[in-house]
Every structure is written in structure tokens, then in C-alpha cells.
Design a protein around this motif. Structure first.
Motif, PDB file in Angstrom:
ATOM      1  N   TYR A  17       0.816  -1.216   0.000  1.00 47.18           N
ATOM      2  CA  TYR A  17       0.000   0.000   0.000  1.00 47.18           C
ATOM      3  C   TYR A  17       0.851   1.267   0.000  1.00 47.18           C
ATOM      4  CZ  TYR A  17      -3.517   3.429   1.296  1.00 47.18           C
ATOM      5  OH  TYR A  17      -4.327   4.533   1.318  1.00 47.18           O
ATOM      6  N   SER A  18       1.879   1.318   0.824  1.00 46.09           N
ATOM      7  CA  SER A  18       2.715   2.523   0.905  1.00 46.09           C
ATOM      8  C   SER A  18       3.389   2.819  -0.428  1.00 46.09           C
ATOM      9  CB  SER A  18       3.775   2.372   1.993  1.00 46.09           C
ATOM     10  OG  SER A  18       3.160   2.284   3.255  1.00 46.09           O
ATOM     11  N   GLU A  35      -9.159   8.842   2.114  1.00 48.81           N
ATOM     12  CA  GLU A  35      -8.443   7.630   2.490  1.00 48.81           C
ATOM     13  C   GLU A  35      -9.158   7.040   3.701  1.00 48.81           C
ATOM     14  OE1 GLU A  35      -3.849   6.286   3.119  1.00 48.81           O
ATOM     15  OE2 GLU A  35      -4.437   8.215   3.958  1.00 48.81           O
ATOM     16  N   ILE A  36      -9.492   5.770   3.615  1.00 44.27           N
ATOM     17  CA  ILE A  36     -10.237   5.098   4.677  1.00 44.27           C
ATOM     18  C   ILE A  36      -9.503   3.820   5.058  1.00 44.27           C
ATOM     19  CG2 ILE A  36     -12.427   3.966   5.263  1.00 44.27           C
ATOM     20  CD1 ILE A  36     -13.680   5.663   2.970  1.00 44.27           C
ATOM     21  N   TYR A  37      -9.386   3.583   6.369  1.00 41.92           N
ATOM     22  CA  TYR A  37      -8.884   2.292   6.836  1.00 41.92           C
ATOM     23  C   TYR A  37     -10.086   1.485   7.299  1.00 41.92           C
ATOM     24  CZ  TYR A  37      -6.527  -1.380   9.335  1.00 41.92           C
ATOM     25  OH  TYR A  37      -6.099  -2.617   9.751  1.00 41.92           O
ATOM     26  N   ARG A  38     -10.271   0.321   6.705  1.00 44.73           N
ATOM     27  CA  ARG A  38     -11.402  -0.546   7.052  1.00 44.73           C
ATOM     28  C   ARG A  38     -10.876  -1.660   7.953  1.00 44.73           C
ATOM     29  NH1 ARG A  38     -13.622  -1.793   1.262  1.00 44.73           N
ATOM     30  NH2 ARG A  38     -11.595  -2.743   1.214  1.00 44.73           N
ATOM     31  N   ASN A  42      -8.856  -5.232   7.482  1.00 47.85           N
ATOM     32  CA  ASN A  42      -7.431  -4.935   7.542  1.00 47.85           C
ATOM     33  C   ASN A  42      -6.985  -4.365   6.193  1.00 47.85           C
ATOM     34  OD1 ASN A  42      -4.837  -4.720   8.538  1.00 47.85           O
ATOM     35  ND2 ASN A  42      -4.313  -6.840   8.069  1.00 47.85           N
ATOM     36  N   SER A  43      -7.726  -3.364   5.721  1.00 50.93           N
ATOM     37  CA  SER A  43      -7.579  -2.874   4.356  1.00 50.93           C
ATOM     38  C   SER A  43      -7.731  -1.368   4.280  1.00 50.93           C
ATOM     39  CB  SER A  43      -8.654  -3.528   3.479  1.00 50.93           C
ATOM     40  OG  SER A  43      -8.749  -2.908   2.225  1.00 50.93           O
ATOM     41  N   TYR A  44      -6.884  -0.758   3.461  1.00 48.30           N
ATOM     42  CA  TYR A  44      -7.046   0.658   3.137  1.00 48.30           C
ATOM     43  C   TYR A  44      -7.807   0.778   1.827  1.00 48.30           C
ATOM     44  CZ  TYR A  44      -3.826   2.421   6.654  1.00 48.30           C
ATOM     45  OH  TYR A  44      -3.237   2.764   7.844  1.00 48.30           O
ATOM     46  N   ILE A  56      -9.895   6.538  -9.316  1.00 50.14           N
ATOM     47  CA  ILE A  56      -9.261   5.238  -9.121  1.00 50.14           C
ATOM     48  C   ILE A  56      -9.392   4.900  -7.648  1.00 50.14           C
ATOM     49  CG2 ILE A  56      -7.070   3.990  -9.085  1.00 50.14           C
ATOM     50  CD1 ILE A  56      -6.253   5.551 -11.554  1.00 50.14           C
ATOM     51  N   GLU A  57      -9.845   3.700  -7.369  1.00 51.14           N
ATOM     52  CA  GLU A  57      -9.907   3.209  -5.989  1.00 51.14           C
ATOM     53  C   GLU A  57      -8.730   2.265  -5.804  1.00 51.14           C
ATOM     54  OE1 GLU A  57     -13.723   1.326  -5.643  1.00 51.14           O
ATOM     55  OE2 GLU A  57     -14.739   3.224  -5.276  1.00 51.14           O
ATOM     56  N   LEU A  58      -7.821   2.621  -4.896  1.00 45.31           N
ATOM     57  CA  LEU A  58      -6.660   1.802  -4.592  1.00 45.31           C
ATOM     58  C   LEU A  58      -6.926   1.067  -3.288  1.00 45.31           C
ATOM     59  CD1 LEU A  58      -3.736   1.109  -5.481  1.00 45.31           C
ATOM     60  CD2 LEU A  58      -2.994   2.986  -3.994  1.00 45.31           C
ATOM     61  N   PHE A  59      -6.917  -0.249  -3.354  1.00 39.94           N
ATOM     62  CA  PHE A  59      -7.200  -1.082  -2.182  1.00 39.94           C
ATOM     63  C   PHE A  59      -5.952  -1.826  -1.741  1.00 39.94           C
ATOM     64  CE2 PHE A  59     -11.346  -0.835  -4.261  1.00 39.94           C
ATOM     65  CZ  PHE A  59     -12.202  -0.647  -3.192  1.00 39.94           C
TER      66      PHE A  59
END
Length: 129
Positions: A17-18, A35-38, A42-44, A56-59
Motif C-alpha cells: 500500500y505505501s 483515504e479510509i482504513y477498514r 485490515n484494508s485501506y 481510481i480506488e486503490l485497495f
């Protein structure tokens, strides 16, 4: 007949992710919308803006499985970004150690294009208008 208005978003799952966040925001220059942490996954989820048009959605997910990434593999072929000056865009990417293929010319339109990859090897294209 189904009436589709436009592409709403493109979802990409990254392994690091980084590294991917840095690539898409600092190197490609996409604007962060949110930016959301779910925690339950355990996912951004990072929503990115491209030229005020698309998102664009980056997961990130723990240990995502690998998939073929070559432009000729079955599935999504590549993600293309339109640029005004392909030489300038290539110079920018090269300054960030992103390798671009040699520039080619679209035989139908006469426009120039090249391919490069994101940190996970997903094929990307620059297409000069």
C-alpha cells in the motif's frame, strides 16, 4: 438497451500500500479524494482523482493473490492515461526510476504512446493526444 453514462471508477488491489500510494500520488500526481482504513478487512481504500473526471480506488488487502499482468494476458489489458506531451511525461517518470517502453505510434490515429508498470507490475499506458 442499457444506458451507460461513463466509467465511474477503476479499482486496483495493490500488494504494498505505501509503495502504491506513493506511486499514484507522488509520481503520477493523482489527487487524494479520501483515504479510509477498514479495520474489519485490515484494508485501506484510497480514492484518487484523475483530471477531475475519473476516480481510481486503490485497495490494500493482506496477501492478495498474484495475477498475470502482461498487456496480452486475459482480463483487463491496461489502464491508459492521456497526456499532452508524452516526452515530458516520460522524462518525469524516468526521473522517478519508472521505466517506459520505447514510444510507438498508433497506426490508426497517428498518436504516440508508451507502456510502463505500477509497483505491482500492472500495465499502464501514456497516450499523447
Amino acid at each position: 438497451m442499457l444506458k451507460l453514462n461513463r466509467i465511474h471508477h477503476i479499482a486496483i488491489i495493490c500488494a504494498d500500500y505505501s509503495a502504491s500510494k506513493k506511486f499514484y500520488t507522488e509520481i503520477l500526481g493523482l489527487k487524494i479524494v479520501r483515504e479510509i482504513y477498514r479495520e474489519e478487512r485490515n484494508s485501506y481504500k484510497l480514492d484518487l482523482e484523475v483530471g477531475n473526471l475519473y476516480q481510481i480506488e486503490l485497495f490494500s488487502f493482506p496477501n492478495p493473490p498474484q495475477r498475470p499482468s502482461g498487456p496480452e494476458a486475459a482480463g483487463l489489458r491496461h489502464l491508459a492515461f492521456e497526456v499532452d506531451d508524452i516526452d515530458e511525461a516520460i522524462a518525469h517518470l524516468s526521473a522517478h526510476e519508472v521505466v517506459c517502453e520505447p514510444v510507438r505510434v498508433d497506426p490508426t490515429t497517428g498518436n504516440r504512446f508508451t507502456f510502463f508498470a505500477d509497483p505491482d507490475g500492472l500495465p499502464m499506458e501514456l497516450y499523447e493526444r
